[in-house]
Motif scaffolding. Structure first.
Motif, PDB file in Angstrom:
ATOM      1  N   GLU A  47      -8.342  -7.397  -2.704  1.00 51.38           N
ATOM      2  CA  GLU A  47      -7.061  -6.779  -2.792  1.00 51.38           C
ATOM      3  C   GLU A  47      -6.254  -7.672  -3.836  1.00 51.38           C
TER       4      GLU A  47
ATOM      5  N   PRO B  71       0.360 -11.346  14.765  1.00 50.98           N
ATOM      6  CA  PRO B  71      -0.116 -10.068  15.452  1.00 50.98           C
ATOM      7  C   PRO B  71      -0.717  -9.144  14.400  1.00 50.98           C
ATOM      8  N   SER B  72      -1.355  -8.292  15.114  1.00 53.19           N
ATOM      9  CA  SER B  72      -1.992  -7.122  14.519  1.00 53.19           C
ATOM     10  C   SER B  72      -1.260  -6.665  13.425  1.00 53.19           C
ATOM     11  N   GLY B  73      -1.719  -6.274  12.286  1.00 48.32           N
ATOM     12  CA  GLY B  73      -1.018  -5.630  11.308  1.00 48.32           C
ATOM     13  C   GLY B  73      -0.162  -6.549  10.525  1.00 48.32           C
ATOM     14  N   SER B  74       0.030  -7.603  10.762  1.00 51.14           N
ATOM     15  CA  SER B  74       0.933  -8.613  10.166  1.00 51.14           C
ATOM     16  C   SER B  74       0.601  -9.067   8.646  1.00 51.14           C
ATOM     17  N   GLY B  75      -0.634  -8.807   8.306  1.00 56.49           N
ATOM     18  CA  GLY B  75      -0.827  -8.970   6.929  1.00 56.49           C
ATOM     19  C   GLY B  75      -2.037 -10.045   6.730  1.00 56.49           C
ATOM     20  N   LYS B  76      -2.368 -10.710   7.915  1.00 53.81           N
ATOM     21  CA  LYS B  76      -3.470 -11.792   7.767  1.00 53.81           C
ATOM     22  C   LYS B  76      -4.733 -11.452   6.902  1.00 53.81           C
ATOM     23  N   SER B  77      -5.407 -10.212   7.338  1.00 53.01           N
ATOM     24  CA  SER B  77      -6.516  -9.888   6.400  1.00 53.01           C
ATOM     25  C   SER B  77      -6.382  -9.525   5.031  1.00 53.01           C
ATOM     26  N   THR B  78      -5.060  -9.056   4.676  1.00 45.92           N
ATOM     27  CA  THR B  78      -4.643  -8.911   3.398  1.00 45.92           C
ATOM     28  C   THR B  78      -4.718 -10.204   2.667  1.00 45.92           C
TER      29      THR B  78
ATOM     30  N   HIS C  91      -8.630 -14.691  15.919  1.00 45.37           N
ATOM     31  CA  HIS C  91      -7.883 -14.331  17.335  1.00 45.37           C
ATOM     32  C   HIS C  91      -8.300 -15.373  18.275  1.00 45.37           C
TER      33      HIS C  91
ATOM     34  N   PHE D   7       0.998  -1.223  -0.024  1.00 40.83           N
ATOM     35  CA  PHE D   7       0.038  -0.022  -0.009  1.00 40.83           C
ATOM     36  C   PHE D   7       0.943   1.180   0.168  1.00 40.83           C
TER      37      PHE D   7
ATOM     38  N   GLU E  92     -11.722 -12.507  10.823  1.00 38.08           N
ATOM     39  CA  GLU E  92     -12.304 -12.156  12.217  1.00 38.08           C
ATOM     40  C   GLU E  92     -13.633 -12.176  12.587  1.00 38.08           C
TER      41      GLU E  92
ATOM     42  N   LEU F 134       4.313   1.021   1.792  1.00 34.18           N
ATOM     43  CA  LEU F 134       4.324  -0.193   2.924  1.00 34.18           C
ATOM     44  C   LEU F 134       4.114  -1.078   2.331  1.00 34.18           C
TER      45      LEU F 134
ATOM     46  N   VAL G  38       3.520  -4.707   2.626  1.00 35.04           N
ATOM     47  CA  VAL G  38       2.498  -5.599   3.692  1.00 35.04           C
ATOM     48  C   VAL G  38       2.490  -7.059   3.396  1.00 35.04           C
TER      49      VAL G  38
HETATM   50  N1  ATP Z   1      -6.513  -0.572   2.259  1.00 37.42           N
HETATM   51  C1  ATP Z   1      -5.389  -0.357   2.946  1.00 37.42           C
HETATM   52  N2  ATP Z   1      -4.644   0.792   2.599  1.00 37.42           N
HETATM   53  C2  ATP Z   1      -3.597   1.041   3.168  1.00 37.42           C
HETATM   54  N3  ATP Z   1      -3.144   0.366   4.128  1.00 37.42           N
HETATM   55  C3  ATP Z   1      -3.630  -0.678   4.556  1.00 37.42           C
HETATM   56  C4  ATP Z   1      -4.868  -1.260   3.971  1.00 37.42           C
HETATM   57  N4  ATP Z   1      -5.279  -2.428   4.272  1.00 37.42           N
HETATM   58  C5  ATP Z   1      -4.262  -2.854   5.259  1.00 37.42           C
HETATM   59  N5  ATP Z   1      -3.127  -1.905   5.415  1.00 37.42           N
HETATM   60  C6  ATP Z   1      -2.274  -1.920   6.091  1.00 37.42           C
HETATM   61  O1  ATP Z   1      -1.467  -3.192   6.058  1.00 37.42           O
HETATM   62  C7  ATP Z   1      -0.988  -3.815   7.232  1.00 37.42           C
HETATM   63  C8  ATP Z   1      -1.657  -5.137   7.438  1.00 37.42           C
HETATM   64  O2  ATP Z   1      -2.916  -5.061   7.430  1.00 37.42           O
HETATM   65  P1  ATP Z   1      -4.055  -6.307   7.770  1.00 37.42           P
HETATM   66  O3  ATP Z   1      -5.201  -5.844   7.803  1.00 37.42           O
HETATM   67  O4  ATP Z   1      -3.590  -7.384   6.634  1.00 37.42           O
HETATM   68  O5  ATP Z   1      -3.153  -7.225   8.869  1.00 37.42           O
HETATM   69  P2  ATP Z   1      -3.887  -8.148  10.064  1.00 37.42           P
HETATM   70  O6  ATP Z   1      -2.737  -8.842  10.412  1.00 37.42           O
HETATM   71  O7  ATP Z   1      -5.206  -8.557   9.443  1.00 37.42           O
HETATM   72  O8  ATP Z   1      -4.148  -7.297  11.482  1.00 37.42           O
HETATM   73  P3  ATP Z   1      -5.424  -7.305  12.404  1.00 37.42           P
HETATM   74  O9  ATP Z   1      -5.130  -8.468  13.305  1.00 37.42           O
HETATM   75  O10 ATP Z   1      -5.151  -5.821  13.332  1.00 37.42           O
HETATM   76  O11 ATP Z   1      -6.780  -7.046  11.760  1.00 37.42           O
HETATM   77  C9  ATP Z   1      -1.214  -2.897   8.039  1.00 37.42           C
HETATM   78  O12 ATP Z   1      -0.328  -1.936   8.501  1.00 37.42           O
HETATM   79  C10 ATP Z   1      -2.558  -2.051   7.761  1.00 37.42           C
HETATM   80  O13 ATP Z   1      -2.657  -0.719   8.088  1.00 37.42           O
END
Ligand code: ATP
Length: 240
Positions: A51, A35-42, A194, A11, A162, A14, A16
């Motif tokens: 995405e 961990p939060s922000g590690s990229g799981k949802s992406t 989680h 992104f 989630e 960044l 991810v």
């Molecule tokens: N559409 C977007 N635009 C910019 N940054 C994004 C976007 N989607 C996700 N990110 C960033 O990508 C990184 C990974 O996000 P992601 O949601 O995949 O993490 P996660 O592991 O699922 O976290 P969580 O457990 O907190 O949901 C984070 O830093 C988030 O801020």
């Protein structure tokens, strides 16, 4: 059924996802934790191109969905997704929510779609709510309807992002029970959660994601008792 080949996603500046390689076989249940922000949802959102990877390939049933001119709507029909926030149409009854896409996209008759919807409402224990509006339902009920609605399209793949994170604690169990009931019925499932107990009990595999990479891809019993990496051990020490 689902394959990632060196998937990267950025992104802006960044990065991810930093090279995800993953294979999920038909009928498998795979949980992504980390961990939060590690990229799981992406990762999950790349599975149906909510995405689009910056580079690398995503294959669904052997077809490269990242190739140009892919019929992404056709592919998405086969991939149900359940989000943290239920995303039901507030102005439609439960029955209308559940029959909307099957009638328009799968071309079912109204009768067929309603019959299918009733079967699925029975599966999630909510037949009595068919004529209710989402605003009248608890969070747990809304999420069970959201799951039933996704199933009404008869997808081969279900993605759960989630699904219990927005629920009050007393409603988590009823939703996890529904998801548990779907596991190993032939549907291929990928979940971000989680809920470590659930991941341990239900998954065929657990993928531990940290900083945009799959750090461990393991059998749940093995992962939770003997994680190989220090990062996973530290994570488990925090959450268990
Ligand atoms: N559409 C977007 N635009 C910019 N940054 C994004 C976007 N989607 C996700 N990110 C960033 O990508 C990184 C990974 O996000 P992601 O949601 O995949 O993490 P996660 O592991 O699922 O976290 P969580 O457990 O907190 O949901 C984070 O830093 C988030 O801020």
């Amino acid at each position: 059924m689902i394959e990632f080949r060196d998937v990267h996603k950025s992104f802006g500046s960044l990065e991810v996802l930093k090279g995800i390689n993953l294979k999920i076989e038909k009928g498998q249940v795979v949980t992504l934790i980390g961990p939060s922000g590690s990229g799981k949802s992406t990762i999950l959102r790349c599975m149906n191109l909510l995405e689009r990877p910056t580079s690398g390939q995503v294959l669904i049933a052997g077809k490269d969905i990242t190739a140009p001119k892919t019929d992404i709507q056709g592919i998405r029909k086969n991939i149900g997704m359940v989000f943290q926030h239920f995303n039901l149409f507030p102005h439609m009854t439960v029955m209308e929510n559940m029959t909307y896409a099957p009638i328009r996209v799968n071309k079912l008759s109204k009768d067929q779609a309603e019959q299918k919807a009733m079967e699925l409402l029975k599966l999630v224990g909510l037949t009595e709510k068919a004529q209710s509006y989402p605003g009248k339902l608890s969070g747990g009920q809304k999420q069970r309807i959201a799951i039933a609605r996704a199933l009404a399209m008869e997808p081969e793949i279900m993605l759960f992002d989630e699904p219990t994170s927005a629920l009050d604690p007393e409603m988590v169990k009823e939703v996890l029970e529904v998801i548990k009931g779907l596991a190993h019925t032939g549907i291929t499932m990928a979940l971000v959660t989680h809920e470590m107990g659930f991941a341990r009990e239900v998954s065929d595999r657990v993928c531990f994601i940290d900083n945009g990479l799959i750090v461990e891809d393991a059998d749940p019993a093995e992962f939770f008792s003997h994680p190989k990496s220090e990062r996973a051990q530290n994570f488990l020490d925090m959450v268990l």
